[in-house]
Design a protein around this motif. Structure first.
Motif, PDB file in Angstrom:
ATOM      1  N   GLN A 154       0.832  -1.205   0.000  1.00 53.95           N
ATOM      2  CA  GLN A 154       0.000   0.000   0.000  1.00 53.95           C
ATOM      3  C   GLN A 154       0.866   1.254   0.000  1.00 53.95           C
ATOM      4  OE1 GLN A 154      -2.345  -0.813   3.496  1.00 53.95           O
ATOM      5  NE2 GLN A 154      -4.111  -1.453   2.303  1.00 53.95           N
ATOM      6  N   ALA A 155       1.897   1.259   0.820  1.00 53.66           N
ATOM      7  CA  ALA A 155       2.778   2.419   0.880  1.00 53.66           C
ATOM      8  C   ALA A 155       3.501   2.630  -0.446  1.00 53.66           C
ATOM      9  CB  ALA A 155       3.788   2.252   2.015  1.00 53.66           C
ATOM     10  N   LEU A 156       3.944   1.543  -1.080  1.00 46.54           N
ATOM     11  CA  LEU A 156       4.628   1.651  -2.373  1.00 46.54           C
ATOM     12  C   LEU A 156       3.694   2.236  -3.431  1.00 46.54           C
ATOM     13  CD1 LEU A 156       6.568  -1.740  -2.384  1.00 46.54           C
ATOM     14  CD2 LEU A 156       7.607   0.528  -2.586  1.00 46.54           C
ATOM     15  N   ALA A 157       2.453   1.757  -3.450  1.00 50.05           N
ATOM     16  CA  ALA A 157       1.493   2.287  -4.424  1.00 50.05           C
ATOM     17  C   ALA A 157       1.207   3.759  -4.153  1.00 50.05           C
ATOM     18  CB  ALA A 157       0.205   1.470  -4.381  1.00 50.05           C
TER      19      ALA A 157
ATOM     20  N   PRO B  21       1.869   5.557 -10.881  1.00 51.15           N
ATOM     21  CA  PRO B  21       1.735   6.545 -11.958  1.00 51.15           C
ATOM     22  C   PRO B  21       0.343   7.155 -12.012  1.00 51.15           C
ATOM     23  CG  PRO B  21       2.821   4.543 -12.750  1.00 51.15           C
ATOM     24  CD  PRO B  21       2.295   4.242 -11.387  1.00 51.15           C
ATOM     25  N   ARG B  22      -0.705   6.385 -11.677  1.00 49.25           N
ATOM     26  CA  ARG B  22      -2.069   6.924 -11.703  1.00 49.25           C
ATOM     27  C   ARG B  22      -2.244   8.001 -10.637  1.00 49.25           C
ATOM     28  NH1 ARG B  22      -6.600   2.507 -11.693  1.00 49.25           N
ATOM     29  NH2 ARG B  22      -7.801   4.403 -12.123  1.00 49.25           N
ATOM     30  N   LEU B  23      -1.713   7.745  -9.439  1.00 49.97           N
ATOM     31  CA  LEU B  23      -1.817   8.766  -8.396  1.00 49.97           C
ATOM     32  C   LEU B  23      -1.005   9.998  -8.771  1.00 49.97           C
ATOM     33  CD1 LEU B  23      -1.634   6.656  -5.104  1.00 49.97           C
ATOM     34  CD2 LEU B  23      -3.628   7.607  -6.245  1.00 49.97           C
ATOM     35  N   ALA B  24       0.151   9.779  -9.397  1.00 53.71           N
ATOM     36  CA  ALA B  24       0.967  10.926  -9.810  1.00 53.71           C
ATOM     37  C   ALA B  24       0.224  11.777 -10.831  1.00 53.71           C
ATOM     38  CB  ALA B  24       2.294  10.432 -10.393  1.00 53.71           C
TER      39      ALA B  24
ATOM     40  N   ALA C 202       2.269 -15.610 -11.586  1.00 58.87           N
ATOM     41  CA  ALA C 202       3.169 -14.680 -12.278  1.00 58.87           C
ATOM     42  C   ALA C 202       2.415 -13.435 -12.747  1.00 58.87           C
ATOM     43  CB  ALA C 202       3.835 -15.386 -13.460  1.00 58.87           C
ATOM     44  N   THR C 203       1.205 -13.634 -13.261  1.00 60.46           N
ATOM     45  CA  THR C 203       0.397 -12.486 -13.695  1.00 60.46           C
ATOM     46  C   THR C 203       0.033 -11.602 -12.515  1.00 60.46           C
ATOM     47  OG1 THR C 203      -0.525 -13.773 -15.534  1.00 60.46           O
ATOM     48  CG2 THR C 203      -1.738 -11.807 -14.839  1.00 60.46           C
ATOM     49  N   ALA C 204      -0.356 -12.228 -11.403  1.00 60.69           N
ATOM     50  CA  ALA C 204      -0.726 -11.459 -10.220  1.00 60.69           C
ATOM     51  C   ALA C 204       0.458 -10.669  -9.678  1.00 60.69           C
ATOM     52  CB  ALA C 204      -1.277 -12.394  -9.141  1.00 60.69           C
ATOM     53  N   ARG C 205       1.659 -11.242  -9.716  1.00 60.69           N
ATOM     54  CA  ARG C 205       2.855 -10.542  -9.256  1.00 60.69           C
ATOM     55  C   ARG C 205       3.136  -9.324 -10.140  1.00 60.69           C
ATOM     56  NH1 ARG C 205       6.902 -13.019  -6.225  1.00 60.69           N
ATOM     57  NH2 ARG C 205       8.454 -12.145  -7.650  1.00 60.69           N
ATOM     58  N   SER C 206       2.981  -9.488 -11.452  1.00 63.37           N
ATOM     59  CA  SER C 206       3.214  -8.364 -12.363  1.00 63.37           C
ATOM     60  C   SER C 206       2.203  -7.250 -12.131  1.00 63.37           C
ATOM     61  CB  SER C 206       3.137  -8.849 -13.820  1.00 63.37           C
ATOM     62  OG  SER C 206       4.153  -9.795 -14.096  1.00 63.37           O
ATOM     63  N   ASN C 207       0.941  -7.621 -11.940  1.00 60.65           N
ATOM     64  CA  ASN C 207      -0.089  -6.610 -11.685  1.00 60.65           C
ATOM     65  C   ASN C 207       0.173  -5.873 -10.381  1.00 60.65           C
ATOM     66  OD1 ASN C 207      -1.433  -7.300 -14.031  1.00 60.65           O
ATOM     67  ND2 ASN C 207      -2.824  -8.721 -13.025  1.00 60.65           N
ATOM     68  N   LEU C 208       0.650  -6.595  -9.374  1.00 60.05           N
ATOM     69  CA  LEU C 208       0.935  -5.953  -8.090  1.00 60.05           C
ATOM     70  C   LEU C 208       2.070  -4.948  -8.241  1.00 60.05           C
ATOM     71  CD1 LEU C 208       0.454  -5.784  -5.040  1.00 60.05           C
ATOM     72  CD2 LEU C 208       2.132  -7.617  -4.751  1.00 60.05           C
TER      73      LEU C 208
ATOM     74  N   ALA D  72       2.975  -3.422 -10.916  1.00 59.60           N
ATOM     75  CA  ALA D  72       2.542  -2.289 -11.735  1.00 59.60           C
ATOM     76  C   ALA D  72       1.846  -1.228 -10.887  1.00 59.60           C
ATOM     77  CB  ALA D  72       1.605  -2.768 -12.840  1.00 59.60           C
ATOM     78  N   GLY D  73       1.310  -1.622  -9.746  1.00 55.68           N
ATOM     79  CA  GLY D  73       0.646  -0.669  -8.874  1.00 55.68           C
ATOM     80  C   GLY D  73       1.567   0.405  -8.345  1.00 55.68           C
ATOM     81  N   TRP D  74       2.854   0.121  -8.230  1.00 54.15           N
ATOM     82  CA  TRP D  74       3.807   1.160  -7.809  1.00 54.15           C
ATOM     83  C   TRP D  74       4.737   1.572  -8.950  1.00 54.15           C
ATOM     84  CZ3 TRP D  74       4.163  -3.650  -5.012  1.00 54.15           C
ATOM     85  CH2 TRP D  74       5.215  -4.474  -5.384  1.00 54.15           C
ATOM     86  N   GLY D  75       4.309   1.304 -10.187  1.00 53.82           N
ATOM     87  CA  GLY D  75       5.030   1.821 -11.338  1.00 53.82           C
ATOM     88  C   GLY D  75       6.218   0.995 -11.775  1.00 53.82           C
ATOM     89  N   SER D  76       6.274  -0.268 -11.382  1.00 54.97           N
ATOM     90  CA  SER D  76       7.412  -1.114 -11.751  1.00 54.97           C
ATOM     91  C   SER D  76       7.086  -1.919 -13.000  1.00 54.97           C
ATOM     92  CB  SER D  76       7.755  -2.065 -10.594  1.00 54.97           C
ATOM     93  OG  SER D  76       8.751  -2.983 -10.984  1.00 54.97           O
ATOM     94  N   GLU D  77       8.060  -2.038 -13.871  1.00 54.29           N
ATOM     95  CA  GLU D  77       7.880  -2.839 -15.079  1.00 54.29           C
ATOM     96  C   GLU D  77       8.301  -4.286 -14.869  1.00 54.29           C
ATOM     97  OE1 GLU D  77       9.935  -0.943 -18.246  1.00 54.29           O
ATOM     98  OE2 GLU D  77       8.719   0.891 -18.169  1.00 54.29           O
ATOM     99  N   GLN D  78       9.053  -4.550 -13.812  1.00 55.81           N
ATOM    100  CA  GLN D  78       9.477  -5.923 -13.513  1.00 55.81           C
ATOM    101  C   GLN D  78       9.595  -6.094 -12.016  1.00 55.81           C
ATOM    102  OE1 GLN D  78      12.020  -7.970 -15.900  1.00 55.81           O
ATOM    103  NE2 GLN D  78      11.841  -9.698 -14.570  1.00 55.81           N
ATOM    104  N   GLU D  79       8.850  -7.076 -11.473  1.00 61.67           N
ATOM    105  CA  GLU D  79       8.890  -7.272 -10.026  1.00 61.67           C
ATOM    106  C   GLU D  79      10.178  -7.973  -9.601  1.00 61.67           C
ATOM    107  OE1 GLU D  79       7.354 -11.119 -11.616  1.00 61.67           O
ATOM    108  OE2 GLU D  79       7.058  -8.988 -12.066  1.00 61.67           O
ATOM    109  N   ARG D  80      10.679  -7.608  -8.423  1.00 63.90           N
ATOM    110  CA  ARG D  80      11.891  -8.224  -7.900  1.00 63.90           C
ATOM    111  C   ARG D  80      11.697  -8.797  -6.506  1.00 63.90           C
ATOM    112  NH1 ARG D  80      16.237  -3.458  -9.580  1.00 63.90           N
ATOM    113  NH2 ARG D  80      15.810  -3.490 -11.834  1.00 63.90           N
TER     114      ARG D  80
END
Length: 391
Positions: free
Chosen positions: A37-40, A45-48, A174-180, A182-190
């Protein structure tokens, strides 16, 4: 209110100040719901994009509060005539500054999804493990003549089906991880994985309690502000009917005598034709439209909240029923059938039926938990605050 207690929001930098597109402090390791939540909140990008709207409104508010600029005026009269007014010998030169005075008060009126996917993958892994063990057991019995070859084929089919289901579940994770991410603007989860108390559920408070808290809904709050803005526009348009006065003062030089004198005056438009009736009427129509939109938004929120509460209540009942009654019985039946199968009292088909029933119910339990947490998130969005107090 939903972000209370999280790290303070950072206003975005101007595009030219960004060094890398989508620059994010990428998290690693295990993530909790609070951290996502804090990262998002900090990096979405939507909030920005919304925050730039806020900055634009602030800039327009600043501009609306500024007074008109003064005007500089230069006039030369009585030049280029005949006789005594030939040339510039009799010219009168006037230099003055003018300031328009605004009248009428114009200036004053201007995680959870990833967690479920992880649990589903663990359930699929467990089913594959059991199927592998069952296949090994049945293969041994077939070899010893204690079971028919058909039982061995069925065990292989059960294992293959479990493996296919596991691969599908892994792709969903894997899809759920990518969507999560993306919530804080990342193109690749780590991050490694997410953590949370998926089975922590609380009894919902009921629709009556939710309706009382509905006023904090962001859509309703937005329309309340919009209606006030439209009212201010109506007052602004009314003030436009009062004409502004321009006051001027300066110095005049008489070329014939080289004398100078002070000049001053004012200009007042005569409102014979334009009383801004159209502007006032249009502003009133826009106000009526905003009020109707607020009523429609309220009805929409109320309807959605009632539907979300129905889903939440249903999911809560299903979770508690499966957890308290259904799953314990299914697990006990599965355990007993395995014991009897090992003792030679049950066929492999009975084991397969017990396994299918148990894992179907476990999957149903995970789906009910997912529905519960998604419904909680939807209700919180509609009431604009945590459902059960601070997160």
């Amino acid at each position: 209110p939903l972000g209370a207690g999280l790290e303070a929001y950072r206003p975005p930098r101007l595009p030219e100040a960004r060094t890398v597109l989508g620059e994010v402090d990428e998290p690693t390791g295990v993530l909790s719901l609070r951290e996502t939540q804090a990262l998002a909140l900090l990096n979405s990008p939507r909030l920005a994009a919304f925050s730039w709207d806020v900055r634009a409104h602030e800039a327009r508010t600043l501009q609306a509060g500024l007074a008109p600029n003064p005007e500089f005026s230069f006039r030369m009269e009585d030049v280029g005539g005949t006789d005594g007014f030939h040339g510039v010998d009799s010219a009168e030169t006037t230099i003055q500054f003018a300031q328009r005075l605004e009248l009428g008060g114009k200036r004053a009126r201007r995680h959870r999804v990833v967690l479920v996917a992880q649990e589903r993958l663990e359930l699929a892994d467990e089913l594959v493990r059991i199927a592998e063990e069952s296949l090994a057991t049945v293969a041994q019995e077939v070899e010893e003549g204690l079971a028919s070859p058909i039982a061995g084929t069925r065990a292989k089919v059960a294992l293959a089906a479990a493996q296919v289901d596991r691969d599908r579940t892994r792709a969903e994770l894997a899809t759920a991880r990518s969507n999560l991410a993306a919530g804080w603007g990342s193109e690749q989860e780590r991050f490694a994985r997410v953590e949370g108390e998926l089975e922590a559920v609380q009894e919902p408070p009921g629709l009556e309690s939710l309706l009382v808290r509905m006023e904090a809904n962001p859509d309703l709050a937005r329309f309340a502000t919009e209606v006030e803005r439209r009212r201010a526009v109506v007052e602004l348009e009314k003030s436009q009917r009062i004409q502004d006065v321009t006051v001027a003062a300066g110095v005049r030089r008489f070329s014939a005598t080289t004398d100078t004198a002070v000049v001053f005056g004012f200009d007042v438009p005569i409102p014979l034709v334009n009383r801004n009736k159209g502007g006032v009427l249009a502003a009133r129509y826009e106000l009526a439209k905003a009020e109707e939109e607020r009523r429609a938004a309220r009805l929409r929120v109320l309807t959605n909240l009632a539907a979300a509460d129905d889903r939440l209540q249903s999911a809560y009942r299903e979770v508690t029923s499966l957890r308290r009654d259904v799953l314990p019985d299914a697990e006990e039946v599965h355990r007993q059938i395995l014991e009897e199968f090992d003792a030679g009292n049950y066929a492999y088909d009975d084991v397969l039926d017990a396994q299918r029933t148990l894992f179907r119910l476990r999957g149903q339990y995970l789906k009910a938990l997912e529905s519960y947490h998604v419904s909680v998130a939807e209700v919180e969005r509609l009431i604009g605050e945590p459902l059960h107090g601070a997160p």
